[in-house]
Enzyme design. Structure first.
Site, PDB file in Angstrom:
ATOM      1  N   CYS A  36       0.818  -1.213   0.000  1.00  0.00           N
ATOM      2  CA  CYS A  36       0.000   0.000   0.000  1.00  0.00           C
ATOM      3  C   CYS A  36       0.853   1.265   0.000  1.00  0.00           C
ATOM      4  CB  CYS A  36      -0.902   0.040   1.228  1.00  0.00           C
ATOM      5  SG  CYS A  36      -2.202  -1.190   1.240  1.00  0.00           S
ATOM      6  N   HIS A  37       1.882   1.270   0.853  1.00  0.00           N
ATOM      7  CA  HIS A  37       2.593   2.526   1.114  1.00  0.00           C
ATOM      8  C   HIS A  37       3.805   2.736   0.225  1.00  0.00           C
ATOM      9  CE1 HIS A  37       0.131   3.289   4.654  1.00  0.00           C
ATOM     10  NE2 HIS A  37       0.353   2.065   5.055  1.00  0.00           N
ATOM     11  N   CYS A  48       5.847  15.240  36.664  1.00  0.00           N
ATOM     12  CA  CYS A  48       6.841  15.311  35.587  1.00  0.00           C
ATOM     13  C   CYS A  48       7.532  16.669  35.607  1.00  0.00           C
ATOM     14  CB  CYS A  48       6.188  15.120  34.224  1.00  0.00           C
ATOM     15  SG  CYS A  48       5.089  13.705  34.101  1.00  0.00           S
ATOM     16  N   CYS A  77       9.873   6.243  34.315  1.00  0.00           N
ATOM     17  CA  CYS A  77       9.744   7.410  35.188  1.00  0.00           C
ATOM     18  C   CYS A  77       8.713   7.137  36.282  1.00  0.00           C
ATOM     19  CB  CYS A  77       9.335   8.651  34.393  1.00  0.00           C
ATOM     20  SG  CYS A  77      10.725   9.687  33.861  1.00  0.00           S
TER      21      CYS A  77
END
Lengths: 106, 231
Positions: free
Chosen positions: B49-50, B147, B192
């Site tokens: 397809c790509h 964060c 994290c």
């Protein structure tokens, strides 16, 4: 197992060429444990051989001190056209091989 | 704004810059193979397809995560690849952090190397984005940190032997020495969470997708570095 070999595609006779190799391998040291405490068996690429048109030009014996996905580099002299073939075997008996062609003209 | 590569040692910077020695390129090479292989009942390869990835996939990774119109939900690049496997290839989805999925994602993202990260915020992803921003600023875990406390207020300072980075995801999927392997941004975010002694959301969780979107917006303008090399 996936590996990449890099060398110049063309070289002059007698030229010193650089050969670089990387191999995708976990290089399990044997010093690690699963979460439940079972030791993970050692599995490293213990021997690697490079052949230039069938003749051995480089050999490496590796142990658990080598990091995962080892990178090796050596030099050789371009003599005649053909291929450099790298083959290796790990502790589990898995074999791998990769070749790279070279054409020597001058 | 600084990419994570500016916080690592010279050796690692050289390793990332060397397209042969960079261990992440092994995954990219593997992804290139998978790109051309037919899979599933559809019997199609990605290339069917790509076409040529260098053309069709250039800049694509820089626009993810985004809302997939068909699925009507936020997906990251890994999720989008699995949607394609489901719809076109009629194949089983690749497992999170499986070598195949990492390889294919790294290969697709590698085609965008150097392209600035730019996600567009619109009505469709607004809620995801707001949730991501809220989570980014919310204190979590026994450490009771958000964060933002490390990656906005304390970047450049030392955390044990490491320099705290600004927390941009533009190099992922990246090769981490700690992992001795390529891993996804979600794996890095989960690390994290672990460090904060917070409950780690499972792979593919909405919280992680929301965070990925917020991080991509926050990293807007930084070039994609996939496959990056990090500690």
């Amino acid at each position: 197992m996936l590996a990449r070999v890099q060398l110049p595609r063309t070289a002059k006779p007698g030229e010193v060429i650089e050969v670089r190799i990387t191999i995708q391998h976990s290089m399990e040291t044997g010093f690690r444990f699963e979460l439940d405490g079972r030791p993970i068996p050692k599995n490293v690429i213990n021997s690697l051989v490079a052949r230039y048109n069938g003749a051995e030009i480089f050999r490496a014996e590796m142990g658990s001190g080598i990091a995962a996905n080892p990178y090796l580099q050596f030099y050789t002299v371009a003599r005649q056209s053909g291929a450099i073939e790298i083959s290796w075997v790990d502790d589990a008996g898995n074999r791998g091989a990769e070749r790279a062609p070279i054409s020597v003209t001058g | 704004m600084k990419s994570g590569i500016e916080f690592v040692s010279d050796d690692l910077r050289k390793l990332q810059a060397d397209d042969f020695a960079n261990p992440g390129m092994l995954w990219v090479a593997r992804g290139e193979k998978i790109w051309g292989e037919a899979a599933g009942n559809g019997g199609k390869s990605c290339a069917a397809c790509h076409g040529v990835a260098a053309k069709s996939m250039q800049g694509v990774a820089a626009r993810y995560p985004r809302v997939d119109p068909g699925a009507a939900r936020l997906v990251n690049l890994e999720g989008r690849i699995n949607l394609c496997r489901d719809r076109k290839q009629q194949a089983q989805p690749l497992g999170p952090e499986s070598d195949e999925l990492l390889a294919l994602t790294a290969y697709v993202a590698h085609q965008s190397r150097g392209v600035p990260v730019s996600v567009t915020l619109d009505m469709q992803n607004r809620k995801d984005f707001e949730r991501g921003r809220e989570l980014y600023n919310r204190r979590i875990g026994q450490m009771n940190l958000a964060c933002t406390h490390c990656h906005d207020r304390s970047w450049g300072k030392k955390l044990a032997a490491e320099t705290v980075s600004q927390g941009h995801g533009n190099a992922f999927p990246a090769y981490r020495l700690e992992w001795q392997s390529v891993g996804s941004l979600q794996r890095r975010i989960r690390a994290c969470f672990y460090g904060l002694r917070a409950e780690m959301p499972p792979y593919g969780a909405q919280e992680l997708l929301d965070l990925e979107l917020y991080l991509a917006w926050r990293a807007g303008g930084l070039p994609v570095e996939t496959p990056g090399v990090r500690r």
